[in-house]
Design a protein around this motif. Structure first.
Motif, PDB file in Angstrom:
ATOM      1  N   ALA A   1     -28.468  22.884 -14.093  1.00 44.65           N
ATOM      2  CA  ALA A   1     -27.137  23.197 -13.309  1.00 44.65           C
ATOM      3  C   ALA A   1     -26.133  22.220 -13.792  1.00 44.65           C
ATOM      4  O   ALA A   1     -25.982  21.082 -13.528  1.00 44.65           O
ATOM      5  CB  ALA A   1     -27.199  23.293 -11.851  1.00 44.65           C
ATOM      6  N   CYS A   2     -25.144  22.727 -14.575  1.00 49.40           N
ATOM      7  CA  CYS A   2     -24.000  21.772 -15.088  1.00 49.40           C
ATOM      8  C   CYS A   2     -22.705  22.384 -15.234  1.00 49.40           C
ATOM      9  O   CYS A   2     -22.759  23.862 -15.836  1.00 49.40           O
ATOM     10  CB  CYS A   2     -24.632  21.284 -16.176  1.00 49.40           C
ATOM     11  SG  CYS A   2     -23.469  20.085 -17.327  1.00 49.40           S
ATOM     12  N   SER A   3     -21.656  21.859 -15.084  1.00 49.67           N
ATOM     13  CA  SER A   3     -20.193  22.553 -15.238  1.00 49.67           C
ATOM     14  C   SER A   3     -19.563  21.934 -16.501  1.00 49.67           C
ATOM     15  O   SER A   3     -18.385  22.248 -16.697  1.00 49.67           O
ATOM     16  CB  SER A   3     -19.262  22.209 -14.090  1.00 49.67           C
ATOM     17  OG  SER A   3     -19.038  20.718 -14.121  1.00 49.67           O
TER      18      SER A   3
ATOM     19  N   GLU B   1     -27.219  14.225 -23.691  1.00 47.71           N
ATOM     20  CA  GLU B   1     -27.678  13.825 -22.319  1.00 47.71           C
ATOM     21  C   GLU B   1     -28.620  14.556 -21.704  1.00 47.71           C
ATOM     22  O   GLU B   1     -29.700  14.068 -21.285  1.00 47.71           O
ATOM     23  CB  GLU B   1     -26.410  13.390 -21.650  1.00 47.71           C
ATOM     24  CG  GLU B   1     -26.744  12.829 -20.038  1.00 47.71           C
ATOM     25  CD  GLU B   1     -26.851  13.992 -19.101  1.00 47.71           C
ATOM     26  OE1 GLU B   1     -27.641  13.918 -18.003  1.00 47.71           O
ATOM     27  OE2 GLU B   1     -26.263  15.144 -19.111  1.00 47.71           O
ATOM     28  N   HIS B   2     -28.487  15.847 -21.841  1.00 45.75           N
ATOM     29  CA  HIS B   2     -29.506  16.904 -21.072  1.00 45.75           C
ATOM     30  C   HIS B   2     -30.652  16.597 -21.810  1.00 45.75           C
ATOM     31  O   HIS B   2     -31.626  16.636 -21.055  1.00 45.75           O
ATOM     32  CB  HIS B   2     -28.808  18.292 -21.394  1.00 45.75           C
ATOM     33  CG  HIS B   2     -27.926  18.725 -20.582  1.00 45.75           C
ATOM     34  ND1 HIS B   2     -27.709  19.777 -19.744  1.00 45.75           N
ATOM     35  CD2 HIS B   2     -26.947  17.934 -19.715  1.00 45.75           C
ATOM     36  CE1 HIS B   2     -26.780  20.137 -18.684  1.00 45.75           C
ATOM     37  NE2 HIS B   2     -26.192  18.892 -18.832  1.00 45.75           N
ATOM     38  N   LEU B   3     -30.833  16.381 -23.067  1.00 45.75           N
ATOM     39  CA  LEU B   3     -32.006  16.415 -24.012  1.00 45.75           C
ATOM     40  C   LEU B   3     -32.726  15.132 -23.475  1.00 45.75           C
ATOM     41  O   LEU B   3     -34.082  15.355 -23.468  1.00 45.75           O
ATOM     42  CB  LEU B   3     -31.858  16.542 -25.304  1.00 45.75           C
ATOM     43  CG  LEU B   3     -31.346  18.087 -25.748  1.00 45.75           C
ATOM     44  CD1 LEU B   3     -31.056  18.203 -27.254  1.00 45.75           C
ATOM     45  CD2 LEU B   3     -32.244  19.004 -25.271  1.00 45.75           C
TER      46      LEU B   3
ATOM     47  N   ASN C   1     -22.086  14.356 -26.905  1.00 48.54           N
ATOM     48  CA  ASN C   1     -22.628  13.541 -25.778  1.00 48.54           C
ATOM     49  C   ASN C   1     -23.384  13.977 -24.749  1.00 48.54           C
ATOM     50  O   ASN C   1     -24.456  13.939 -24.270  1.00 48.54           O
ATOM     51  CB  ASN C   1     -21.681  12.465 -25.407  1.00 48.54           C
ATOM     52  CG  ASN C   1     -21.232  11.399 -26.405  1.00 48.54           C
ATOM     53  OD1 ASN C   1     -21.936  11.279 -27.476  1.00 48.54           O
ATOM     54  ND2 ASN C   1     -19.970  10.995 -26.343  1.00 48.54           N
ATOM     55  N   HIS C   2     -22.777  15.254 -24.037  1.00 52.76           N
ATOM     56  CA  HIS C   2     -23.350  15.670 -22.866  1.00 52.76           C
ATOM     57  C   HIS C   2     -24.586  16.339 -23.235  1.00 52.76           C
ATOM     58  O   HIS C   2     -25.551  16.434 -22.417  1.00 52.76           O
ATOM     59  CB  HIS C   2     -22.126  16.791 -22.221  1.00 52.76           C
ATOM     60  CG  HIS C   2     -22.469  16.895 -20.995  1.00 52.76           C
ATOM     61  ND1 HIS C   2     -21.419  17.398 -20.133  1.00 52.76           N
ATOM     62  CD2 HIS C   2     -23.598  16.919 -20.127  1.00 52.76           C
ATOM     63  CE1 HIS C   2     -21.954  17.494 -18.817  1.00 52.76           C
ATOM     64  NE2 HIS C   2     -23.325  17.267 -18.849  1.00 52.76           N
ATOM     65  N   THR C   3     -24.851  17.272 -24.225  1.00 54.55           N
ATOM     66  CA  THR C   3     -25.822  18.183 -24.619  1.00 54.55           C
ATOM     67  C   THR C   3     -27.090  17.060 -24.874  1.00 54.55           C
ATOM     68  O   THR C   3     -28.070  17.088 -24.682  1.00 54.55           O
ATOM     69  CB  THR C   3     -25.664  19.109 -25.590  1.00 54.55           C
ATOM     70  OG1 THR C   3     -24.597  19.845 -25.377  1.00 54.55           O
ATOM     71  CG2 THR C   3     -26.854  19.969 -26.067  1.00 54.55           C
TER      72      THR C   3
END
Ligand SMILES: [Zn+2]
Length: 401
Positions: free
Chosen positions: A201-203, A105-107, A101-103
């Protein structure tokens, strides 16, 4: 700043030997503190890890991870004695779903920003079920969201490597997506790069290759302030959501026959049927309380009604059942995108069409009929009520003659 969290460098590692440092009772759970930073706490818009802690013969589940007063805290439902050696196992189903889900979201946000650079990412939440983002500054149309979704899908199919590096906040260029104020808060920041498609920038925890996302789907969106709130899902969750929705439709395909590609028309029809039904109920109430509209025009009884929600078959039935006696004319008008009307006459000197055909054709409609019944229709009626009252006025004059 620690720069080698195992969930950054090796997000698929799921087992760690740790020591329990402390255990404190909170409202409805126990806060377990461990000696190593091996589990990811909720933060940066991403939910915390879940999993289990095994010590001796016992296993205790933890349902969330948080950072409280700088400490990494695992939330468990039963206590564990401090100084116990334990094995922490991460719930990888939950974590991997968050990674996808997170990657994704970035794309997705990168694709949106490519189309609309003025849009800023507001609220963000990503967990093992779905992701939600607020895209602020401009309300996006459905077509834009779908275009961005397709772009994510393309990048999944291209199997692009996802890399991370640590950078001094002062060295971060304006090309890198970073939420406002973030570069002021940290000295060193972690940068997540998806080929040359996105650098932010992401943790959070990410897949190591876009192909691991599998499938990406926008599952909902709505206007929110000067922007849009978009919900999406990736991987299995996305597939299951699509499957469930498709099957809901498929289940009804035979009881209400239609072709799958007509589902849009079916939904449009359902909406207009609901609107028409409301108007029809209003009309029925009016007929029951005020009676049918009837007037006497030079010895001819003229009945006219505006009845939403009926079709031509209903009208035929009604006309058959209403027995006109003496010289009379009955006009029934069914409003809609394509309005229809029927004029039924009794003991009048000329054909029904003689009274009405002219005005119908003048207003762009057409029709025809027999001695006593004329049926007509309009392929497009923007203001059906106006059309109806014009026809009624015209008929009054014609009948008078
Ligand atoms: Zn992120």
């Amino acid at each position: 700043m620690i720069n080698d969290y195992p969930y950054w460098t090796d997000p698929e590692r799921d087992e760690f030997s740790v020591t329990i440092l402390s255990c404190t009772k909170s409202d409805n759970h126990f806060e377990i503190v461990i000696d190593q930073e091996v589990v990811r706490a909720a933060g940066g818009g991403q939910a915390g890890d879940k999993g289990e802690i095994q010590f001796g013969d016992e296993t205790e589940k933890f349902n969330d991870t948080a950072r409280i007063d700088g400490k990494l805290v695992l939330m468990a439902s039963s206590p564990i004695e401090p100084d116990t050696a334990a094995t922490v196992r991460i719930d990888m189903k939950w974590r991997k779903a968050m990674m996808r889900n997170h990657t994704g979201e970035h794309l997705f946000v990168a694709a949106i920003k490519k189309m609309h650079p003025e849009i800023e990412l507001g609220y963000i939440w990503i967990d093992g079920e779905r992701g939600t983002v607020d895209l602020e500054g401009k309300e996006l149309g459905f077509e834009h969201l779908i275009k961005a979704e397709q772009s994510v899908q393309n990048m999944i199919e291209k199997s692009i490597q996802v890399d991370m590096k640590l950078m001094k906040a002062s060295d971060i260029s304006s090309e890198v997506r970073a939420r406002e104020g973030l570069t002021d808060k940290h000295e060193v920041m972690r940068i997540v790069e998806v080929g040359d498609h996105d650098t932010s920038a992401c943790s959070g925890i990410h897949v190591t290759n876009t192909r691991d996302i599998g499938f990406f789907k926008v599952i909902d969106f709505k206007a929110k302030g000067e922007g849009s709130r978009v919900t999406f899902a990736a991987g299995d969750k996305a597939k299951k959501t699509i499957e469930a929705t498709y099957n809901e439709v498929l289940r009804r395909k035979h009881s209400y026959p239609f072709e799958m590609e007509q589902i849009g028309d079916v939904l449009d029809k359902a909406k207009s049927a609901a609107d028409e039904r409301k108007l029809m109920v209003e009309k029925i109430v009016q007929l029951l309380t005020e009676g049918i509209t009837s007037e006497d025009i030079g010895g001819i009884t003229f009945i006219h009604e505006y009845i939403p929600g009926l079709d031509s078959k209903d009208i035929k039935n009604i006309i058959k059942k209403i027995k006109l006696s003496g010289p009379a004319a009955l006009l029934l008008f069914i409003p809609g995108e394509k309005s229809t009307l029927t004029l039924s006459t009794n003991e009048l000197p000329v054909d029904a069409g003689e009274y009405i055909a002219h005005i119908v054709e003048e207003m762009g409609g057409k029709g025809g009929g027999s001695r006593d019944v004329y049926t007509g229709g309009f392929s497009e009626t923007e203001a059906p009520e106006e059309t109806y009252s014009k026809i009624v006025d015209y008929l009054r004059t014609r009948l008078q003659e």
